[in-house]
Design an enzyme around this catalytic site. Structure first.
Site, PDB file in Angstrom:
ATOM      1  CB  SER A  35      -0.962   0.015   1.186  1.00  0.00           C
ATOM      2  OG  SER A  35      -0.263   0.193   2.400  1.00  0.00           O
ATOM      3  CE  LYS A  75      -2.834   1.644   5.012  1.00  0.00           C
ATOM      4  NZ  LYS A  75      -2.747   0.874   3.777  1.00  0.00           N
TER       5      LYS A  75
END
Length: 197
Positions: A35, A75
């Site tokens: 990600s 993230k």
């Protein structure tokens, strides 16, 4: 006893400080998944600082809870508490001001060329997701134009590889208490060792 303290006291104190820093402030973490490609790769080993003040675009480690299970994810902070975050055809606007996401340039260019088909040659599912996407950044329903109001005390976190990242678009915003710390340094692989900016 005095001789022992004089000889070993500074060493013992230094060792104690190092152990406490390692246990409570400088925590090693490992990237799991794709990600954050290409900024961070699966298997990268990082140092997270638990005392850092979180700012927009910092890369953080957060606790994500889904179906009763909690795991740590890496993230990027896009929305701060109270922000209005909008995307329109891959252009980010925060509180009415257009913001450049230079860290996405490489993948956005590849998306424009071949919808990342060559980049994702290692994963058929990723190729299918990219082929179906109308833009590099869409919401959970595939919309290229969407707006999110970030609640007070919450953060809007996205992965850099927007096509494959499971992030705030699906799981919602993250409370400040769910953010474990900021990623500051990569120590593995040795070829990419250095400060994360």
């Amino acid at each position: 006893m005095k001789k022992f303290i004089k000889e070993w006291g500074p060493f013992t104190l230094l060792l104690t400080v190092i152990v406490l820093l390692r246990l409570f402030i400088f925590i090693p973490v490992e990237v799991d998944g794709h990600s954050m490609d290409p900024t961070l790769a699966e298997g990268d080993r990082l140092i997270m600082v638990t005392t850092a003040k979180i700012q927009r675009f910092d890369i953080v480690v957060a606790d994500e809870t889904e179906e009763g299970e909690t795991k740590q994810v890496v993230k990027r902070v896009i929305g701060m508490p109270g922000d209005t975050v909008s995307y329109t055809n891959d252009v980010l606007t925060i509180n009415g001001k257009e913001v450049d996401e230079a860290y996405l340039d490489d993948y956005k260019e590849k998306f424009a060329q071949d919808k990342l088909q060559n980049t994702y040659s290692y994963n058929v599912l990723f190729q299918e997701l990219a082929a179906q996407a109308e833009a590099f950044t869409t919401d959970a329903d595939g919309q290229t134009d969407f707006t999110v109001q970030v609640p007070e005390g919450q953060y809007y976190l996205l992965g850099d590889d927007r096509i494959v990242s499971k992030d705030s678009r699906e799981v919602g915003t993250f409370a400040k208490s769910a953010i474990a710390g900021e990623v500051k340094f990569r120590f593995w692989p040795l070829t990419n060792i250095g400060i994360i900016s």
